[in-house]
Write a protein that holds these residues in place. Structure first.
Motif, mmCIF file in Angstrom:
data_model
loop_
_atom_site.group_PDB
_atom_site.id
_atom_site.type_symbol
_atom_site.label_atom_id
_atom_site.label_comp_id
_atom_site.label_asym_id
_atom_site.label_seq_id
_atom_site.Cartn_x
_atom_site.Cartn_y
_atom_site.Cartn_z
ATOM 1 N N MET A 1 0.846 -1.183 0.000
ATOM 2 C CA MET A 1 0.000 0.000 0.000
ATOM 3 C C MET A 1 0.886 1.239 0.000
ATOM 4 S SD MET A 1 -3.132 1.196 0.285
ATOM 5 C CE MET A 1 -3.963 -0.289 0.882
ATOM 6 N N LEU A 2 0.766 2.068 -1.062
ATOM 7 C CA LEU A 2 1.558 3.281 -1.137
ATOM 8 C C LEU A 2 0.765 4.438 -0.548
ATOM 9 C CD1 LEU A 2 3.260 3.173 -4.649
ATOM 10 C CD2 LEU A 2 3.996 2.169 -2.490
ATOM 11 N N GLY A 3 1.361 5.138 0.437
ATOM 12 C CA GLY A 3 0.734 6.307 1.028
ATOM 13 C C GLY A 3 0.985 7.535 0.179
ATOM 14 N N GLU A 70 10.214 -7.693 -0.004
ATOM 15 C CA GLU A 70 8.939 -8.248 0.457
ATOM 16 C C GLU A 70 8.286 -9.224 -0.517
ATOM 17 O OE1 GLU A 70 7.507 -8.075 3.266
ATOM 18 O OE2 GLU A 70 8.531 -6.459 4.315
ATOM 19 N N ARG A 71 8.538 -9.059 -1.805
ATOM 20 C CA ARG A 71 7.899 -9.878 -2.830
ATOM 21 C C ARG A 71 6.374 -9.928 -2.648
ATOM 22 N NH1 ARG A 71 11.711 -10.133 -6.684
ATOM 23 N NH2 ARG A 71 13.737 -10.691 -5.802
ATOM 24 N N PRO A 72 5.700 -8.784 -2.688
ATOM 25 C CA PRO A 72 4.253 -8.755 -2.435
ATOM 26 C C PRO A 72 3.459 -9.406 -3.564
ATOM 27 C CG PRO A 72 4.990 -6.630 -3.221
ATOM 28 C CD PRO A 72 6.230 -7.450 -3.018
ATOM 29 N N SER A 73 2.264 -9.874 -3.226
ATOM 30 C CA SER A 73 1.390 -10.479 -4.240
ATOM 31 C C SER A 73 0.637 -9.427 -5.036
ATOM 32 C CB SER A 73 0.391 -11.428 -3.577
ATOM 33 O OG SER A 73 -0.349 -10.749 -2.578
ATOM 34 N N GLY A 74 0.653 -8.183 -4.570
ATOM 35 C CA GLY A 74 -0.017 -7.109 -5.295
ATOM 36 C C GLY A 74 0.304 -5.763 -4.673
ATOM 37 N N ASP A 93 6.077 -2.384 -14.071
ATOM 38 C CA ASP A 93 7.255 -2.841 -14.814
ATOM 39 C C ASP A 93 8.159 -3.741 -13.973
ATOM 40 O OD1 ASP A 93 6.370 -1.457 -16.998
ATOM 41 O OD2 ASP A 93 7.721 0.255 -16.747
ATOM 42 N N MET A 94 8.009 -3.682 -12.641
ATOM 43 C CA MET A 94 8.775 -4.557 -11.752
ATOM 44 C C MET A 94 8.145 -5.950 -11.645
ATOM 45 S SD MET A 94 9.666 -2.013 -8.570
ATOM 46 C CE MET A 94 10.332 -0.373 -8.843
ATOM 47 N N GLY A 95 7.003 -6.119 -12.297
ATOM 48 C CA GLY A 95 6.354 -7.417 -12.279
ATOM 49 C C GLY A 95 5.358 -7.619 -11.159
ATOM 50 N N VAL A 96 5.039 -6.558 -10.416
ATOM 51 C CA VAL A 96 4.072 -6.667 -9.326
ATOM 52 C C VAL A 96 2.680 -6.314 -9.854
ATOM 53 C CG1 VAL A 96 3.395 -5.809 -7.055
ATOM 54 C CG2 VAL A 96 5.814 -6.050 -7.639
ATOM 55 N N PRO A 97 1.680 -7.191 -9.675
ATOM 56 C CA PRO A 97 0.321 -6.881 -10.143
ATOM 57 C C PRO A 97 -0.238 -5.639 -9.457
ATOM 58 C CG PRO A 97 0.532 -9.211 -9.571
ATOM 59 C CD PRO A 97 1.774 -8.540 -9.067
ATOM 60 N N ILE A 98 -0.822 -4.758 -10.232
ATOM 61 C CA ILE A 98 -1.503 -3.589 -9.691
ATOM 62 C C ILE A 98 -2.941 -3.981 -9.377
ATOM 63 C CG2 ILE A 98 -2.283 -1.237 -10.144
ATOM 64 C CD1 ILE A 98 0.728 -1.430 -9.879
ATOM 65 N N LEU A 99 -3.335 -3.878 -8.118
ATOM 66 C CA LEU A 99 -4.711 -4.181 -7.750
ATOM 67 C C LEU A 99 -5.580 -2.989 -8.130
ATOM 68 C CD1 LEU A 99 -4.274 -5.858 -4.245
ATOM 69 C CD2 LEU A 99 -4.370 -6.921 -6.506
ATOM 70 N N GLY A 100 -6.572 -3.224 -8.978
ATOM 71 C CA GLY A 100 -7.416 -2.131 -9.434
ATOM 72 C C GLY A 100 -7.080 -1.729 -10.857
ATOM 73 N N THR A 101 -7.274 -0.470 -11.181
ATOM 74 C CA THR A 101 -7.069 0.039 -12.536
ATOM 75 C C THR A 101 -5.623 -0.177 -12.984
ATOM 76 O OG1 THR A 101 -8.713 1.736 -12.024
ATOM 77 C CG2 THR A 101 -7.417 2.035 -14.018
ATOM 78 N N SER A 102 -5.453 -0.689 -14.203
ATOM 79 C CA SER A 102 -4.121 -1.037 -14.708
ATOM 80 C C SER A 102 -3.290 0.202 -15.006
ATOM 81 C CB SER A 102 -4.262 -1.859 -15.993
ATOM 82 O OG SER A 102 -4.790 -1.052 -17.043
ATOM 83 N N ALA A 103 -1.976 -0.007 -15.116
ATOM 84 C CA ALA A 103 -1.055 1.082 -15.434
ATOM 85 C C ALA A 103 -1.411 1.717 -16.777
ATOM 86 C CB ALA A 103 0.378 0.570 -15.449
ATOM 87 N N ARG A 104 -1.790 0.900 -17.731
ATOM 88 C CA ARG A 104 -2.144 1.428 -19.054
ATOM 89 C C ARG A 104 -3.327 2.390 -18.971
ATOM 90 N NH1 ARG A 104 -6.151 -0.107 -22.587
ATOM 91 N NH2 ARG A 104 -5.863 0.581 -24.759
ATOM 92 N N ASN A 105 -4.342 2.019 -18.202
ATOM 93 C CA ASN A 105 -5.531 2.864 -18.120
ATOM 94 C C ASN A 105 -5.326 4.068 -17.207
ATOM 95 O OD1 ASN A 105 -7.626 1.673 -19.862
ATOM 96 N ND2 ASN A 105 -7.242 -0.149 -18.624
ATOM 97 N N VAL A 106 -4.417 3.960 -16.249
ATOM 98 C CA VAL A 106 -4.038 5.140 -15.481
ATOM 99 C C VAL A 106 -3.417 6.167 -16.420
ATOM 100 C CG1 VAL A 106 -2.420 6.032 -13.745
ATOM 101 C CG2 VAL A 106 -3.768 3.992 -13.250
ATOM 102 N N VAL A 302 -11.998 -1.413 -2.359
ATOM 103 C CA VAL A 302 -11.053 -2.505 -2.078
ATOM 104 C C VAL A 302 -11.653 -3.845 -2.480
ATOM 105 C CG1 VAL A 302 -9.937 -3.800 -0.217
ATOM 106 C CG2 VAL A 302 -9.767 -1.309 -0.280
ATOM 107 N N ARG A 303 -12.891 -4.053 -2.143
ATOM 108 C CA ARG A 303 -13.526 -5.337 -2.467
ATOM 109 C C ARG A 303 -13.681 -5.513 -3.975
ATOM 110 N NH1 ARG A 303 -18.366 -6.131 1.882
ATOM 111 N NH2 ARG A 303 -18.540 -8.123 0.751
ATOM 112 N N CYS A 304 -13.945 -4.421 -4.690
ATOM 113 C CA CYS A 304 -13.999 -4.499 -6.150
ATOM 114 C C CYS A 304 -12.620 -4.812 -6.730
ATOM 115 C CB CYS A 304 -14.526 -3.187 -6.735
ATOM 116 S SG CYS A 304 -16.283 -2.892 -6.468
ATOM 117 N N MET A 305 -11.583 -4.221 -6.137
ATOM 118 C CA MET A 305 -10.224 -4.474 -6.602
ATOM 119 C C MET A 305 -9.821 -5.930 -6.418
ATOM 120 S SD MET A 305 -8.721 -0.936 -5.023
ATOM 121 C CE MET A 305 -7.005 -1.339 -5.082
#
Length: 514
Positions: A1-3, A70-74, A93-106, A302-305
Motif C-alpha cells: 500500500m503506497l501512502g 517483500e515480494r508482495p502479491s499485489g 514494470d517490476m512485475g508486481v500486479p496492480i490491484l485495481g485500474t491497470s497502469a495502461r488505463n491510469v 477494495v472489495r472491487c479491486m
C-alpha cells in the motif's frame, strides 16, 4: 500500500484517511498489509496500522528495494493521491500486479493526449483544446481557440502549474514556469468555459458504477476544486443534469476499465455538460462524501479491486439515493504562514484544510461551514463594520447587487476610485479609499489601524507582486482581515451574514443520520 508521502498543499490527511480505511478493509478480508509512507504526522505511518511499515520516500528506487525485499502479491496505488498513482507504471514494470485500474488505463486518464482520445471515442463533450510542448505551439493554439484559455500539464498535484491565460503574455509567462521542470507528458491548452463546476467520486468494478453523490461548487470554473466551497446534494443541478453526469461517469469508467475509485469533474453550462478531467484514484473529497452519504467508499473499492461485484455489496449501482441532509465542505487557508504567496484563488490549489457543515438545508450547512472555518468571526469585528471593495471593471455590474446586500446589512462601504464611482452612480453610497500606490491615507493604512472588517478584491491576472491588488491581498492576510477574491464566495458569504449571529443552529449527529 503506497501512502501519499509528506503532507503538502494539495495532498494531505484526505489520502491518509483512504490509506488507513483500505488497510482495515484488507485486514478484514484476511490479507497481510504493508504500508510505504514517510510522513510521521499521518495515521497511516503509525506502526500498528499495517502489519509492516516502511518509512521510506515514495521514489522508484526506494519502492523497488522494498518490493525486492517483500515480494508482495499485489500493490495498491489508488489511495495515496497523485504521489502514489505516479508510481503505477514503475511498479507494474517490476512485475508486481496492480490491484485495481491497470497502469495502461491510469496513463489513459492522466496523460492529456491519451485522455483526449478517450473522450473522442466515448463522444463525451469537453472544452475545445489540444496538446502542446513548446511556447510557440501554445501561443498558436491559444490564438486559434481565442482567449481566455486554460493551460495545464499532465500528472500534477493540486493543479500545480495550471493557469488561466488571458493574452499572449500570460501564455509566455505560464509556459516558462511549467517548463522549468522537464515535462515528460504533453501540456493541454483548453478553451476556458465559465460555468458551474460539479464533481463525483465513484466506485467501479469494471462493469458497473456506484456514485454516492454529486457535489456542486459555489465558485464557478477556474478555481481549483480543493479551494472551492463544495455542496452536497448539488442544489443547482436539475434531475436531467444529474442523470447525464451519472451516464457520462459510467461511460468513462467502462472505457478506462476502472476497478476501484474514480474522481470526475464536470462543467455545467446552460443545458450542456463538459468533462474537465478524470482521476483514476481516490480524491480529497472521498472522506467528505463518505461521511455525509454513509457509503463506505474505500471498503467497497477494495472489495472491487479483489474481484467482487458492486451488485453483491449491498449499496446497489448507479446514482445512490440522496441524503436528507445537506453538507458543505469549506476550504481553510494558511496564507499568514506563507510569506509573499498570492492569495487570489485560481486553478492551482492553495487551501491547507477544510471545515464541514451539515444541516437540513444547504444554506444552514453553508453558515456552519463559514463559522467552522473562522470566516464569520473575522468579518464581524466589534463596532463599525466596514467593507472595502476593489474590483476589476468587468466585475462591477455583477458585484452591484452583492455590495448592495452588504450595505443593507449595516456595512459602511469604502471602495477604490473606479469601483467607488460605479457604486455611487448606481445607488450604493460608498466612500473613496486610496490604493496602496496612491497617497496616504490608503487601504494599507486602514488595515494597519484595524478599521476594515472585510475586503472584496477581484484580481487582474499575472504574478507581478508590485500590483496594487497583490499588495492589498497580502496586507489583508498580514493584518488578519478576511479578503474574498471571488464574487461567488462573496455572494455566499453575505447570504450567511443575513441570517444573523443570533440564529440557533441545531447540531447534527453524523453517526445517526443514515
Amino acid at each position: 500500500m503506497l501512502g501519499s508521502g509528506p503532507i503538502r498543499i494539495g495532498q494531505g490527511i484526505e489520502f491518509d484517511y483512504c490509506s488507513v480505511h483500505s488497510v482495515w478493509a484488507l485486514k478484514k478480508l484476511g490479507y497481510e498489509t504493508i504500508i510505504v509512507n514517510n510522513n510521521p504526522e499521518t495515521v497511516s505511518t503509525d506502526f500498528d496500522i499495517s502489519d509492516r511499515l516502511y518509512f521510506e520516500p515514495l521514489t522508484p528506487e526506494d519502492v523497488e528495494a522494498i518490493i525486492e525485499n517483500e515480494r508482495p502479491s499485489g500493490a495498491v496505488v489508488q489511495f495515496g493521491g497523485q504521489t502514489a498513482i505516479k508510481l503505477t507504471r514503475v511498479i507494474s514494470d517490476m512485475g508486481v500486479p496492480i490491484l485495481g485500474t491497470s497502469a495502461r488505463n491510469v496513463d489513459r486518464a492522466e496523460d492529456r493526449q491519451l485522455f483526449d482520445q478517450v473522450l473522442e471515442k466515448t463522444e463525451i463533450p469537453r472544452a475545445a483544446g489540444t496538446t502542446v510542448y513548446t511556447e510557440e505551439e501554445a501561443l498558436a493554439v491559444a490564438n486559434k481557440l481565442g482567449y481566455p484559455v486554460l493551460v495545464r500539464p499532465s500528472y500534477v498535484l493540486g493543479g500545480q502549474g495550471m493557469e488561466i491565460a488571458y493574452n499572449d503574455a500570460d501564455i509566455s509567462e505560464f509556459m516558462d514556469i511549467i517548463n522549468q521542470t522537464k515535462q515528460e507528458h504533453p501540456i493541454l491548452v483548453d478553451k476556458y468555459i465559465e460555468g458551474t463546476e460539479t464533481e463525483v467520486d465513484a466506485v467501479c468494478d469494471g462493469e458497473d458504477i456506484l456514485i454516492p453523490g454529486i457535489m456542486e461548487h459555489i465558485e464557478r470554473t477556474g478555481i481549483h476544486s480543493g479551494d472551492s466551497i463544495s455542496v452536497y446534494p448539488a442544489p443547482g443541478l436539475s434531475d436531467d443534469q444529474k442523470k447525464k453526469i451519472a451516464e457520462y461517469s459510467k461511460l468513462l469508467a467502462k472505457e478506462l476499465q476502472v476497478i476501484g475509485l474514480i474522481n470526475i469533474q464536470f462543467i455545467a453550462k446552460n443545458d450542456e455538460l463538459y468533462v474537465i478531467e478524470v482521476n483514476p484514484r481516490s480524491s480529497r473529497t472521498v472522506p467528505y462524501i463518505s461521511k455525509v452519504t454513509g457509503v463506505p467508499i474505500v471498503e467497497l473499492a477494495v472489495r472491487c479491486m479483489l474481484g467482487e461485484k458492486l451488485k453483491n455489496l449491498g449499496f446497489g449501482t448507479g446514482l445512490y439515493k440522496e441524503s436528507p441532509y445537506s453538507a458543505v465542505k469549506m476550504p481553510v487557508f494558511s496564507f499568514e504562514k506563507l510569506y509573499g504567496v498570492e492569495t487570489a484563488l485560481g486553478p492551482e490549489m492553495k487551501s491547507t484544510g477544510e471545515a464541514l457543515g451539515i444541516a437540513l438545508n444547504w444554506e444552514d450547512a453553508l453558515y456552519k461551514g463559514f463559522l467552522g472555518s473562522g470566516s464569520l468571526i473575522r468579518a464581524g469585528n466589534a463596532g463599525k463594520k466596514t467593507l472595502c471593495v476593489s474590483l476589476r471593471s468587468r466585475d462591477w455590474e455583477e458585484a452591484l447587487p452583492i455590495i448592495t446586500r452588504f450595505a443593507n446589512n449595516g456595512f459602511h462601504i469604502t471602495a477604490t476610485e473606479g469601483t467607488c464611482r460605479y457604486l455611487n452612480e448606481h445607488g450604493v453610497q460608498a466612500e473613496r479609499i486610496s490604493r496602496p500606490s496612491e497617497d496616504s491615507p490608503n487601504i494599507l493604512n486602514a488595515l494597519q489601524k484595524g478599521s476594515l472588517s472585510l475586503i472584496i478584491n477581484t484580481p487582474t491576472r499575472g504574478r507581478d507582486k508590485n500590483r496594487d491588488g497583490f499588495r492589498i491581498r497580502r496586507a489583508a492576510v498580514e493584518h488578519n482581515t478576511a479578503c474574498l477574491t471571488s464574487l461567488d464566495t462573496a455572494k455566499a458569504f453575505i447570504s450567511c451574514l443575513e441570517k444573523g449571529d443570533e440564529q440557533v443552529l441545531k447540531p447534527v449527529n453524523i453517526a445517526r443520520i443514515f
